[in-house]
Enzyme design. Structure first.
Site, PDB file in Angstrom:
ATOM      1  N   CYS A 222      51.251  34.846 124.645  1.00  0.00           N
ATOM      2  CA  CYS A 222      52.302  34.868 123.628  1.00  0.00           C
ATOM      3  C   CYS A 222      52.387  33.510 122.924  1.00  0.00           C
ATOM      4  O   CYS A 222      51.514  33.171 122.156  1.00  0.00           O
ATOM      5  CB  CYS A 222      53.630  35.325 124.211  1.00  0.00           C
ATOM      6  SG  CYS A 222      54.811  35.847 122.930  1.00  0.00           S
TER       7      CYS A 222
ATOM      8  N   HIS B 122      52.503  40.161 127.048  1.00  0.00           N
ATOM      9  CA  HIS B 122      52.932  39.512 128.284  1.00  0.00           C
ATOM     10  C   HIS B 122      52.381  40.239 129.513  1.00  0.00           C
ATOM     11  O   HIS B 122      53.103  40.996 130.175  1.00  0.00           O
ATOM     12  CB  HIS B 122      54.462  39.460 128.350  1.00  0.00           C
ATOM     13  CG  HIS B 122      55.073  38.476 127.407  1.00  0.00           C
ATOM     14  ND1 HIS B 122      55.390  37.187 127.771  1.00  0.00           N
ATOM     15  CD2 HIS B 122      55.396  38.590 126.099  1.00  0.00           C
ATOM     16  CE1 HIS B 122      55.896  36.548 126.734  1.00  0.00           C
ATOM     17  NE2 HIS B 122      55.918  37.379 125.707  1.00  0.00           N
TER      18      HIS B 122
ATOM     19  N   GLU C 151      51.935  39.138 132.370  1.00  0.00           N
ATOM     20  CA  GLU C 151      52.645  38.747 133.596  1.00  0.00           C
ATOM     21  C   GLU C 151      53.764  39.727 133.949  1.00  0.00           C
ATOM     22  O   GLU C 151      54.215  39.770 135.096  1.00  0.00           O
ATOM     23  CB  GLU C 151      53.205  37.319 133.465  1.00  0.00           C
ATOM     24  CG  GLU C 151      54.459  37.163 132.638  1.00  0.00           C
ATOM     25  CD  GLU C 151      54.218  37.056 131.140  1.00  0.00           C
ATOM     26  OE1 GLU C 151      55.171  36.700 130.425  1.00  0.00           O
ATOM     27  OE2 GLU C 151      53.091  37.334 130.693  1.00  0.00           O
TER      28      GLU C 151
END
Length: 238
Positions: free
Chosen positions: A111, A214, A216
């Site tokens: 990002c 994202h 994660e």
């Protein structure tokens, strides 16, 4: 292996445990690193001249998401839609990215980190996709529960290191209002959304990879998004 992860700083309201400019990091990054038996090393925001020594301590670097990058770094004035930035954070992560490339260590930008790689090496950003990007796309800035859900598809260029992890198409979450405009000379776009917004870049050396979404927040339930981290760790082990 030691995986360096650059910290963000608290620009919001302080609380008892998170004071102004406190260094912080989402736990999901620590979790994915430790799940694969690696050591997470948080790189605090310090003077840029210390970045090379910090990078020497680790085998690879992840640059996570965060606030907008100051537009002065790509020779523009802030627009109304540009949110608060913090120049010391920008300058530190620019230095980390360049030091990692100089030391031949892989970097994964996520990002803001993806956008930062582009700016660090000479590219620019759309400060606000809905007002600047052709077609005025609205689907990229998801909030609330949708911020961690897959909300649109991304097409990945075959034969790239990203396609080794994700294949040629994947669903992604999305919470950004800025995007890549002029692409840095050493990078090339390897994935796009259906509306044409660039979603990933790589360099020819195989050291730099940036993604706009994202992972994660997806790897816990999406095997391919976890594979993105796995292949990154493998590159660090070469």
């Amino acid at each position: 292996m030691r995986i360096g992860i650059t910290a963000n700083v608290n620009l919001g309201e302080p609380n008892l445990y998170c004071q102004p400019l406190a260094n912080c990091l989402p736990k999901t990054f620590i979790d994915v690193v430790t799940k694969h038996q690696h050591i997470p090393v948080i790189l605090p925001v310090v003077k840029p001249e210390l970045a090379p020594e910090l990078v020497e301590m680790v085998d690879a670097v992840i640059i996570p998401g965060g606030q907008d990058i100051d537009p002065e770094f790509f020779n523009e004035s802030p627009q109304e839609e540009t949110t608060a930035s913090y120049e010391p954070h920008d300058e530190f992560e620019f230095a980390v990215a360049k030091a990692a490339l100089d030391q031949h260590k892989p970097v994964l930008g996520i990002c803001r980190g993806y956008q930062l790689l582009n700016v660090a090496f000479g590219g620019s950003l759309y400060q606000d996709l809905p007002t600047e990007f052709p077609g005025h796309p609205q689907i990229h800035e998801q909030r609330g529960k949708l911020a961690k859900a897959e909300v649109h598809e991304v097409k990945v260029e075959p034969g790239t290191q990203l396609s080794q992890a994700l294949g040629t198409q994947t669903g992604v979450n999305s919470r950004h209002h800025q995007g890549l405009n002029r692409i840095a000379p050493n990078l090339h776009v390897v994935a796009e959304a259906a509306d044409g917004v660039p979603e990933a870049v790589e360099d020819d050396s195989g050291l730099l990879l940036g993604v706009q979404w994202h992972p994660e927040d997806l790897w816990q339930t999406d095997v391919s998004q976890e594979q993105l981290f796995t292949t990154f760790f493998q590159r660090a082990d070469l």
